[in-house]
Design a protein around this motif. Structure first.
Motif, PDB file in Angstrom:
ATOM      1  N   LYS A   1      60.010 109.856  25.361  1.00  0.00           N
ATOM      2  CA  LYS A   1      60.593 108.744  24.590  1.00  0.00           C
ATOM      3  C   LYS A   1      61.016 109.124  23.173  1.00  0.00           C
ATOM      4  CE  LYS A   1      56.054 106.955  23.437  1.00  0.00           C
ATOM      5  NZ  LYS A   1      55.078 105.894  23.578  1.00  0.00           N
TER       6      LYS A   1
ATOM      7  N   LEU B   1      65.051 102.528  30.527  1.00  0.00           N
ATOM      8  CA  LEU B   1      64.536 103.869  30.826  1.00  0.00           C
ATOM      9  C   LEU B   1      65.593 104.905  30.447  1.00  0.00           C
ATOM     10  CD1 LEU B   1      62.394 105.714  32.017  1.00  0.00           C
ATOM     11  CD2 LEU B   1      63.268 105.200  34.297  1.00  0.00           C
ATOM     12  N   ASN B   2      65.274 105.690  29.434  1.00  0.00           N
ATOM     13  CA  ASN B   2      66.212 106.711  28.940  1.00  0.00           C
ATOM     14  C   ASN B   2      66.004 107.996  29.743  1.00  0.00           C
ATOM     15  OD1 ASN B   2      67.288 104.993  26.910  1.00  0.00           O
ATOM     16  ND2 ASN B   2      65.479 105.387  25.652  1.00  0.00           N
TER      17      ASN B   2
ATOM     18  N   THR C   1      60.545 104.205  28.640  1.00  0.00           N
ATOM     19  CA  THR C   1      60.578 105.663  28.805  1.00  0.00           C
ATOM     20  C   THR C   1      59.181 106.244  28.574  1.00  0.00           C
ATOM     21  OG1 THR C   1      62.792 105.540  27.852  1.00  0.00           O
ATOM     22  CG2 THR C   1      61.828 107.741  28.105  1.00  0.00           C
TER      23      THR C   1
END
Ligand code: 5AD
Ligand code: SF4
Length: 339
Positions: free
Chosen positions: A294, A43-44, A289
């Motif tokens: 994303k 998860l960015n 993400t």
């Protein structure tokens, strides 16, 4: 293995050497850590970064990038969805975004740890030692901080605002604190020598790094590094070099967690990624993400993106069809019962 031997194996363009190294690494992997593939949800959380690493699209120098920062509530919702479908590790990753204060990350980690049955991995760059300690106490189990290159002079040129000694200090501190600690390098950086890559591999062993992610350097037009910057490793040798480095990492560091990296998939497609899974790798990272953000996490140019969180049963099926190997039901720690 001595440095000299590693250098010889890396510089040869004999494809049979690549093949034998890959197959030896595959056997070592099978014997020491089994066939399981460990899946991590990536998860960015933010693409803000205070630093200016020359190779990276998130660097503060890049004015073209649309910046985003996920709110803690949205992070929790995404992780909840990942936990419900079956993920066993989530990695919260971001640029060095100081708007996420020590406290914000601490409470986020505490809440994830309290609510969900999964391992928390963090990759948020360089912070004061005390932050790492607090996040560990809050429940984080893994931390990733790549050393990128062990050549101090090259490190200095590529990182106008960090130094190599600090990196190594942090990696040692993370280990002492109790984290499963990750590092890695880029392969094919301008100015990088094969000798320094041999040093990188030996450094993973010396620091007893638990997770080792190595992928190709990918040119990004929105960075200060020119497209045809001089390299000592020929462009057409990089794909084999990635396979050989993955294999040597497995052979030399034995029971570590080794991902098939996103950069490898981006540069050499699904086939390139699969090759590393057959050369010692045993971890797959899947981007979770959510859609509005994303495509803005552009460390390097990308055109392929996930469709958000996929059903975990589909992922298991997909992986076993492509690799013939099962997905691990565990947290995917190097030493599974540490924590
Ligand atoms: N190509 C490949 N990997 C890159 N990274 C940063 N820029 C690039 C690039 N141009 C990797 C680095 C860093 C992480 C944020 O992404 O290894 O640790
Ligand atoms: Fe920031 Fe990491 Fe990119 Fe460097 S490599 S600019 S610290 S996101």
């Amino acid at each position: 293995m001595e440095k000299n031997e590693i250098v010889q194996l890396l510089i040869t363009s004999d494809r049979n050497i690549t093949k034998s190294l890959a197959s030896l690494a595959d056997t070592v992997r099978h014997n020491l850590v089994g066939d399981d593939i460990h899946v991590r949800g990536l998860l960015n959380i933010s693409n803000y970064c205070r630093k200016n690493c020359l190779y990276c699209g998130l660097g503060n120098h890049n004015r073209k990038l649309k910046r985003y920062r996920m709110k803690p509530e949205e992070i929790l919702q995404t992780i909840e969805a990942a936990a419900i479908t079956g993920y066993k590790t989530v990695l919260l990753q971001g640029g060095e975004d100081m708007q996420y204060t020590t406290e914000i990350i601490t409470s986020l980690v505490e809440e994830i740890h309290r609510r969900f049955d999964l391992d928390i991995a963090l990759s948020l760059g360089e912070r004061p030692d005390d932050d790492y300690r607090r996040w560990f106490d809050a429940g984080a189990a893994k931390y990733l901080l790549k050393h990128e290159t062990s050549d101090p002079e090259l490190y200095r040129r590529l990182h106008p605002d960090s130094d190599f000694e600090t990196r190594i200090h942090i990696l040692r501190f993370l280990k002492q604190t109790g984290y499963e600690t990750g590092s890695g390098i880029m392969i094919g950086l301008p100015g990088q020598t094969v000798e320094s890559i041999a040093d990188d591999i030996l450094l993973f062993r010396e620091l007893d790094i638990d997770m080792i992610g190595c992928g190709p350097y990918i040119y990004n037009p929105d960075t200060p590094i020119p497209e045809y910057a001089e390299t000592s490793i020929p462009a057409d040798a990089i794909e084999d070099m990635v396979i050989k480095v993955t294999a040597l990492n497995r052979i030399i560091t034995r029971d570590t967690m080794i991902p098939a990296t996103t950069a490898t998939e981006t540069k050499f497609s699904a086939r390139g990624k699969l090759n590393t899974l057959h050369s010692g790798a045993n971890v797959i990272m899947l981007d979770i993400t959510p859609p509005p953000w994303k495509e803005h996490y552009r460390i390097y140019p990308r055109n392929k993106f996930n469709d958000g969180i996929r059903n975990y049963q589909d992922i298991i099926k997909d992986i076993s069809e492509k690799t013939g190997r099962p997905v691990s039901p565990q947290y995917g720690r190097r030493r599974e019962n540490n924590r």
